[in-house]
Design a protein around this motif. Structure first.
Motif, PDB file in Angstrom:
ATOM      1  N   MET A 179     -36.173  -9.515 -50.073  1.00 22.57           N
ATOM      2  CA  MET A 179     -35.005 -10.390 -49.954  1.00 22.57           C
ATOM      3  C   MET A 179     -33.934  -9.925 -50.935  1.00 22.57           C
ATOM      4  N   GLU A 180     -32.698  -9.810 -50.442  1.00 24.68           N
ATOM      5  CA  GLU A 180     -31.619  -9.364 -51.300  1.00 24.68           C
ATOM      6  C   GLU A 180     -31.197 -10.457 -52.266  1.00 24.68           C
ATOM      7  N   THR A 181     -30.854 -10.054 -53.467  1.00 25.42           N
ATOM      8  CA  THR A 181     -30.390 -11.003 -54.474  1.00 25.42           C
ATOM      9  C   THR A 181     -28.946 -11.382 -54.190  1.00 25.42           C
ATOM     10  N   ALA A 182     -28.627 -12.673 -54.242  1.00 24.12           N
ATOM     11  CA  ALA A 182     -27.258 -13.126 -54.011  1.00 24.12           C
ATOM     12  C   ALA A 182     -26.350 -12.592 -55.115  1.00 24.12           C
ATOM     13  N   VAL A 183     -25.124 -12.241 -54.733  1.00 28.99           N
ATOM     14  CA  VAL A 183     -24.140 -11.717 -55.677  1.00 28.99           C
ATOM     15  C   VAL A 183     -22.985 -12.707 -55.766  1.00 28.99           C
ATOM     16  N   ASP A 184     -22.674 -13.150 -56.969  1.00 26.82           N
ATOM     17  CA  ASP A 184     -21.527 -14.033 -57.185  1.00 26.82           C
ATOM     18  C   ASP A 184     -20.302 -13.178 -57.468  1.00 26.82           C
ATOM     19  N   LEU A 185     -19.315 -13.275 -56.598  1.00 22.56           N
ATOM     20  CA  LEU A 185     -18.111 -12.459 -56.728  1.00 22.56           C
ATOM     21  C   LEU A 185     -17.080 -13.133 -57.613  1.00 22.56           C
ATOM     22  N   ASP A 186     -16.411 -12.334 -58.416  1.00 25.92           N
ATOM     23  CA  ASP A 186     -15.274 -12.789 -59.209  1.00 25.92           C
ATOM     24  C   ASP A 186     -14.031 -12.629 -58.338  1.00 25.92           C
ATOM     25  N   LEU A 187     -13.370 -13.751 -58.009  1.00 31.20           N
ATOM     26  CA  LEU A 187     -12.258 -13.697 -57.063  1.00 31.20           C
ATOM     27  C   LEU A 187     -11.058 -12.923 -57.592  1.00 31.20           C
ATOM     28  N   ALA A 188     -10.872 -12.895 -58.904  1.00 32.58           N
ATOM     29  CA  ALA A 188      -9.785 -12.089 -59.468  1.00 32.58           C
ATOM     30  C   ALA A 188     -10.043 -10.609 -59.205  1.00 32.58           C
ATOM     31  N   GLN A 189     -11.305 -10.206 -59.284  1.00 28.94           N
ATOM     32  CA  GLN A 189     -11.655  -8.823 -58.991  1.00 28.94           C
ATOM     33  C   GLN A 189     -11.481  -8.519 -57.500  1.00 28.94           C
ATOM     34  N   VAL A 190     -11.883  -9.463 -56.667  1.00 33.81           N
ATOM     35  CA  VAL A 190     -11.715  -9.284 -55.220  1.00 33.81           C
ATOM     36  C   VAL A 190     -10.237  -9.175 -54.866  1.00 33.81           C
ATOM     37  N   ARG A 191      -9.418 -10.021 -55.480  1.00 35.34           N
ATOM     38  CA  ARG A 191      -7.975  -9.999 -55.212  1.00 35.34           C
ATOM     39  C   ARG A 191      -7.378  -8.652 -55.638  1.00 35.34           C
ATOM     40  N   ALA A 192      -7.820  -8.135 -56.758  1.00 34.88           N
ATOM     41  CA  ALA A 192      -7.325  -6.841 -57.233  1.00 34.88           C
ATOM     42  C   ALA A 192      -7.698  -5.733 -56.253  1.00 34.88           C
ATOM     43  N   PHE A 193      -8.939  -5.756 -55.772  1.00 36.51           N
ATOM     44  CA  PHE A 193      -9.365  -4.741 -54.804  1.00 36.51           C
ATOM     45  C   PHE A 193      -8.543  -4.820 -53.520  1.00 36.51           C
ATOM     46  N   ILE A 194      -8.362  -6.030 -52.988  1.00 34.22           N
ATOM     47  CA  ILE A 194      -7.623  -6.185 -51.728  1.00 34.22           C
ATOM     48  C   ILE A 194      -6.203  -5.661 -51.866  1.00 34.22           C
ATOM     49  N   GLN A 195      -5.548  -5.989 -52.969  1.00 33.28           N
ATOM     50  CA  GLN A 195      -4.166  -5.545 -53.166  1.00 33.28           C
ATOM     51  C   GLN A 195      -4.107  -4.019 -53.255  1.00 33.28           C
ATOM     52  N   ALA A 196      -5.035  -3.426 -53.996  1.00 33.78           N
ATOM     53  CA  ALA A 196      -5.057  -1.965 -54.112  1.00 33.78           C
ATOM     54  C   ALA A 196      -5.384  -1.308 -52.776  1.00 33.78           C
ATOM     55  N   ALA A 197      -6.288  -1.919 -52.009  1.00 32.27           N
ATOM     56  CA  ALA A 197      -6.677  -1.362 -50.714  1.00 32.27           C
ATOM     57  C   ALA A 197      -5.525  -1.427 -49.714  1.00 32.27           C
ATOM     58  N   GLU A 198      -4.672  -2.429 -49.838  1.00 33.30           N
ATOM     59  CA  GLU A 198      -3.574  -2.579 -48.883  1.00 33.30           C
ATOM     60  C   GLU A 198      -2.417  -1.625 -49.167  1.00 33.30           C
ATOM     61  N   VAL A 199      -2.147  -1.360 -50.431  1.00 35.08           N
ATOM     62  CA  VAL A 199      -1.006  -0.478 -50.757  1.00 35.08           C
ATOM     63  C   VAL A 199      -1.458   0.932 -51.131  1.00 35.08           C
ATOM     64  N   LEU A 200      -2.782   1.088 -51.393  1.00 40.16           N
ATOM     65  CA  LEU A 200      -3.356   2.388 -51.768  1.00 40.16           C
ATOM     66  C   LEU A 200      -2.589   3.032 -52.924  1.00 40.16           C
TER      67      LEU A 200
END
Length: 322
Positions: free
Chosen positions: A1-22
């Motif tokens: 069984m995979e261990t649940a991962v708690d995401l930090d939303l500030a980190q997720v937001r940073a990734f999304i912004q970088a992924a969109e503008v590259l």
């Protein structure tokens, strides 16, 4: 069984912004943080997931395969989190609605329901793809315009109005003094469009359906400019809603279209995973107004719609979709 991962939303937001503008610098500016802080947030997210999401090299920033898989679910998770915060803290903020559709004016429909609750905060999307992006990001709560393409998973729309359109002609056009015109009679004219024809789905389908091969295009700078551009050439014509009040113009005539009458379909579009607590109120109000004003009445032997969908009230299908 995979261990649940708690995401930090500030980190997720940073990734999304970088992924969109590259571009890390541009992404950091958008988030009002330093580039170093952005890099650290993304690095910590990658460490948490145990996967590299972005490749940084001399050629710029690129999504890895894991990054591509992660991007859309990450957008949905961030949008859901933003909705949760809004529901807890801003239950009475206005509904944020974007409208799109060039010179067809959805504001005339929304104006009839925009009194009392829910309060509406209107914006203007450039086209359907840009509105879909804003919905997916959670930048807006809903949108209002013509849905003319398969929608991404997670979005729902409901047809709320079918609007007849008239032909707008140069006064010197051979049909300018007719009491009514059949669309096929316009095939020798020049269709004027406020933008590239391939981006204006309704007008493009109209031209294809009725054998109109010549067109001219300009920029959408408002109704007065639209009429002035039609008036440049006696062979020009275009389409506008039948109930749209036109400013006086000596070189322009408005003539009803019949056999068939083209109908422009307006839909309300929203995310199907919930949303603003007053979205249901708006939907119900639009449905009530549609029934009271007979906005959805049509005759398939008399009217023309570019596309048709099966009826299924309350889902993304519509009785006679756009």
């Amino acid at each position: 069984m995979e261990t649940a991962v708690d995401l930090d939303l500030a980190q997720v937001r940073a990734f999304i912004q970088a992924a969109e503008v590259l571009h890390f610098g541009h992404a950091a500016e958008e988030l009002s943080i330093s580039q170093q802080a952005l890099s650290k947030r993304i690095a910590r997210l990658e460490s948490t997931l145990g996967r590299r999401l972005l490749d940084r090299g001399g050629g710029g920033v690129r999504l890895t395969e894991a990054g591509r898989r992660f991007l859309e679910p990450a957008r949905q998770a961030l949008a859901a989190a933003d909705l949760a915060v809004a529901a807890a803290l801003e239950a009475h903020r206005p509904l944020r609605i974007d409208v799109w559709g060039h010179l067809y004016a959805p504001m005339r429909t929304l104006a009839q329901v925009a009194t009392g609750e829910p309060r509406l905060e209107l914006g203007h999307g450039r086209d359907l793809p840009s509105v879909i992006t804003a919905l997916s990001r959670g930048d807006i709560d809903a949108a209002f315009g013509r849905v003319h393409a398969p929608l991404p998973a997670g979005l729902t729309h409901r047809l709320v109005r079918l609007e007849p359109v008239d032909a707008i002609l140069h006064a010197g056009h051979p049909l300018a003094n007719a009491t009514a015109i059949r669309p096929a009679q316009l095939r020798d004219g020049v269709l004027w469009t406020p933008g590239a024809l391939h981006r204006l789905d309704f007008l493009h389908r109209f031209a294809t359906a009725f054998g109109i091969h010549e067109h001219a295009e300009g920029t959408n700078l408002g109704l007065d400019h639209f009429l002035a551009d039609v008036a440049v050439d006696p062979r020009r014509f275009s389409l506008l809603p039948a109930d749209l009040p036109l400013p006086p113009h000596p070189a322009i005539r408005s003539v009803p279209l019949i056999d068939p009458t083209p109908l422009y379909a307006w839909s309300l579009l929203w995310r199907d995973n919930g949303g603003h607590p007053l979205l249901g109120t708006l939907t119900n109000t639009l449905v009530t107004e549609a029934e009271r004003n007979r906005w959805l009445e049509h005759d398939s032997t008399r009217d023309w719609l570019p596309e048709r969908h099966s009826s299924d009230a309350g889902t993304s299908a519509t009785s006679c979709g756009p």
